[in-house]
Design a protein around this motif. Sequence first.
Motif, PDB file in Angstrom:
ATOM      1  N   GLY A  64      15.791  10.480  -0.660  1.00 42.04           N
ATOM      2  CA  GLY A  64      15.186  10.641   0.656  1.00 42.04           C
ATOM      3  C   GLY A  64      14.213   9.547   1.036  1.00 42.04           C
ATOM      4  O   GLY A  64      13.815   9.439   2.199  1.00 42.04           O
ATOM      5  N   ARG A  65      13.817   8.716   0.055  1.00 42.36           N
ATOM      6  CA  ARG A  65      12.880   7.626   0.329  1.00 42.36           C
ATOM      7  C   ARG A  65      13.525   6.260   0.122  1.00 42.36           C
ATOM      8  O   ARG A  65      13.179   5.308   0.819  1.00 42.36           O
ATOM      9  N   PHE A  66      14.422   6.167  -0.838  1.00 41.68           N
ATOM     10  CA  PHE A  66      15.075   4.890  -1.166  1.00 41.68           C
ATOM     11  C   PHE A  66      16.523   4.932  -0.689  1.00 41.68           C
ATOM     12  O   PHE A  66      17.173   5.982  -0.719  1.00 41.68           O
ATOM     13  N   THR A  67      17.031   3.764  -0.295  1.00 44.44           N
ATOM     14  CA  THR A  67      18.425   3.638   0.111  1.00 44.44           C
ATOM     15  C   THR A  67      19.035   2.400  -0.533  1.00 44.44           C
ATOM     16  O   THR A  67      18.497   1.299  -0.387  1.00 44.44           O
ATOM     17  N   ILE A  68      20.146   2.604  -1.233  1.00 44.40           N
ATOM     18  CA  ILE A  68      20.859   1.482  -1.830  1.00 44.40           C
ATOM     19  C   ILE A  68      22.017   1.102  -0.916  1.00 44.40           C
ATOM     20  O   ILE A  68      22.648   1.971  -0.295  1.00 44.40           O
ATOM     21  N   SER A  69      22.286  -0.183  -0.833  1.00 46.39           N
ATOM     22  CA  SER A  69      23.417  -0.656  -0.040  1.00 46.39           C
ATOM     23  C   SER A  69      23.924  -1.957  -0.650  1.00 46.39           C
ATOM     24  O   SER A  69      23.253  -2.554  -1.495  1.00 46.39           O
ATOM     25  N   ARG A  70      25.096  -2.375  -0.218  1.00 42.93           N
ATOM     26  CA  ARG A  70      25.658  -3.602  -0.759  1.00 42.93           C
ATOM     27  C   ARG A  70      26.405  -4.366   0.318  1.00 42.93           C
ATOM     28  O   ARG A  70      26.937  -3.774   1.261  1.00 42.93           O
ATOM     29  N   VAL A 121      23.267  -6.789  -3.477  1.00 45.24           N
ATOM     30  CA  VAL A 121      22.935  -5.373  -3.389  1.00 45.24           C
ATOM     31  C   VAL A 121      21.459  -5.265  -3.021  1.00 45.24           C
ATOM     32  O   VAL A 121      20.643  -6.110  -3.400  1.00 45.24           O
ATOM     33  N   TYR A 122      21.147  -4.230  -2.256  1.00 45.30           N
ATOM     34  CA  TYR A 122      19.787  -4.046  -1.753  1.00 45.30           C
ATOM     35  C   TYR A 122      19.255  -2.675  -2.166  1.00 45.30           C
ATOM     36  O   TYR A 122      20.011  -1.730  -2.381  1.00 45.30           O
ATOM     37  N   LEU A 123      17.930  -2.594  -2.213  1.00 47.51           N
ATOM     38  CA  LEU A 123      17.268  -1.311  -2.386  1.00 47.51           C
ATOM     39  C   LEU A 123      16.131  -1.260  -1.369  1.00 47.51           C
ATOM     40  O   LEU A 123      15.129  -1.961  -1.517  1.00 47.51           O
ATOM     41  N   GLN A 124      16.329  -0.471  -0.322  1.00 50.77           N
ATOM     42  CA  GLN A 124      15.288  -0.260   0.678  1.00 50.77           C
ATOM     43  C   GLN A 124      14.400   0.874   0.193  1.00 50.77           C
ATOM     44  O   GLN A 124      14.883   1.981  -0.043  1.00 50.77           O
ATOM     45  N   MET A 125      13.120   0.581   0.047  1.00 46.42           N
ATOM     46  CA  MET A 125      12.180   1.554  -0.483  1.00 46.42           C
ATOM     47  C   MET A 125      11.147   1.877   0.593  1.00 46.42           C
ATOM     48  O   MET A 125      10.390   0.993   1.012  1.00 46.42           O
ATOM     49  N   ASN A 126      11.136   3.118   1.040  1.00 46.52           N
ATOM     50  CA  ASN A 126      10.199   3.581   2.056  1.00 46.52           C
ATOM     51  C   ASN A 126       9.264   4.630   1.466  1.00 46.52           C
ATOM     52  O   ASN A 126       9.531   5.196   0.408  1.00 46.52           O
ATOM     53  N   SER A 127       8.184   4.886   2.178  1.00 46.10           N
ATOM     54  CA  SER A 127       7.211   5.901   1.759  1.00 46.10           C
ATOM     55  C   SER A 127       6.825   5.711   0.298  1.00 46.10           C
ATOM     56  O   SER A 127       6.818   6.664  -0.490  1.00 46.10           O
ATOM     57  N   GLN A 156       0.830  -1.195   0.000  1.00 48.26           N
ATOM     58  CA  GLN A 156       0.000   0.000   0.000  1.00 48.26           C
ATOM     59  C   GLN A 156       0.868   1.251   0.000  1.00 48.26           C
ATOM     60  O   GLN A 156       2.022   1.228   0.477  1.00 48.26           O
ATOM     61  N   ALA A 157       0.318   2.316  -0.490  1.00 46.71           N
ATOM     62  CA  ALA A 157       1.024   3.605  -0.482  1.00 46.71           C
ATOM     63  C   ALA A 157       1.438   3.939   0.947  1.00 46.71           C
ATOM     64  O   ALA A 157       0.674   3.746   1.894  1.00 46.71           O
ATOM     65  N   GLY A 158       2.667   4.421   1.071  1.00 49.46           N
ATOM     66  CA  GLY A 158       3.228   4.721   2.374  1.00 49.46           C
ATOM     67  C   GLY A 158       4.005   3.574   2.986  1.00 49.46           C
ATOM     68  O   GLY A 158       4.708   3.760   3.994  1.00 49.46           O
ATOM     69  N   GLY A 159       3.886   2.409   2.403  1.00 50.73           N
ATOM     70  CA  GLY A 159       4.570   1.229   2.916  1.00 50.73           C
ATOM     71  C   GLY A 159       6.003   1.126   2.440  1.00 50.73           C
ATOM     72  O   GLY A 159       6.529   2.026   1.769  1.00 50.73           O
ATOM     73  N   SER A 160       6.617  -0.005   2.789  1.00 48.28           N
ATOM     74  CA  SER A 160       8.031  -0.230   2.477  1.00 48.28           C
ATOM     75  C   SER A 160       8.230  -1.612   1.866  1.00 48.28           C
ATOM     76  O   SER A 160       7.461  -2.546   2.131  1.00 48.28           O
ATOM     77  N   LEU A 161       9.276  -1.711   1.064  1.00 51.41           N
ATOM     78  CA  LEU A 161       9.742  -2.978   0.528  1.00 51.41           C
ATOM     79  C   LEU A 161      11.259  -2.919   0.461  1.00 51.41           C
ATOM     80  O   LEU A 161      11.835  -1.837   0.292  1.00 51.41           O
ATOM     81  N   ARG A 162      11.878  -4.093   0.526  1.00 53.76           N
ATOM     82  CA  ARG A 162      13.319  -4.166   0.302  1.00 53.76           C
ATOM     83  C   ARG A 162      13.589  -5.154  -0.823  1.00 53.76           C
ATOM     84  O   ARG A 162      13.229  -6.324  -0.730  1.00 53.76           O
ATOM     85  N   LEU A 163      14.210  -4.657  -1.859  1.00 56.41           N
ATOM     86  CA  LEU A 163      14.624  -5.500  -2.972  1.00 56.41           C
ATOM     87  C   LEU A 163      16.045  -5.993  -2.738  1.00 56.41           C
ATOM     88  O   LEU A 163      16.880  -5.272  -2.190  1.00 56.41           O
ATOM     89  N   SER A 164      16.289  -7.214  -3.183  1.00 52.56           N
ATOM     90  CA  SER A 164      17.624  -7.798  -3.114  1.00 52.56           C
ATOM     91  C   SER A 164      18.038  -8.254  -4.498  1.00 52.56           C
ATOM     92  O   SER A 164      17.188  -8.594  -5.333  1.00 52.56           O
ATOM     93  N   CYS A 165      19.335  -8.254  -4.725  1.00 55.16           N
ATOM     94  CA  CYS A 165      19.865  -8.729  -5.993  1.00 55.16           C
ATOM     95  C   CYS A 165      21.127  -9.525  -5.702  1.00 55.16           C
ATOM     96  O   CYS A 165      22.108  -8.969  -5.195  1.00 55.16           O
TER      97      CYS A 165
END
Length: 126
Positions: free
Chosen positions: A66-72, A79-85, A13-22
């Motif tokens: 400001g909403r997404f954060t990439i890390s490895r 590699v990850y993509l944390q997606m907030n808001s 839902q809008a406002g939620g979060s997901l984390r993608l992994s690769c």
Amino acid sequence: QVQLVESGGGLVQAGGSLRLSCAASGRTFSRTAMGWFRRAPGKERDFVSAISWSGDRTYYADSVKGRFTISRDNAGNTVYLQMNSLKPEDTAVYYCAAHPLDLTGNYYSRYGMDYWGKGTLVTVSS
């Protein structure tokens, strides 16, 4: 050659979060720049974020700053993509990508990367 396998997409839902992994294989991961791109329905593929070999430099599209954060995790070749808001306009297929050279976000945004995953669908409902 580099093989990339994304995971973590889904419906949120809008406002939620997901984390993608690769998960990456086939090349020394610590000497591979990584990135995320996305293709929304009916649109071209767009740059989302990228991270340097060591992770000391990160780049973001203005639309996700400001909403997404990439890390490895170089030990885990991931590699990850944390997606907030999350917003409905974030709905897209998200692609993990890799490049052998440690360049800038402007370069990857303009020219893309050399290796691509098959993508994972993120759907944000309003």
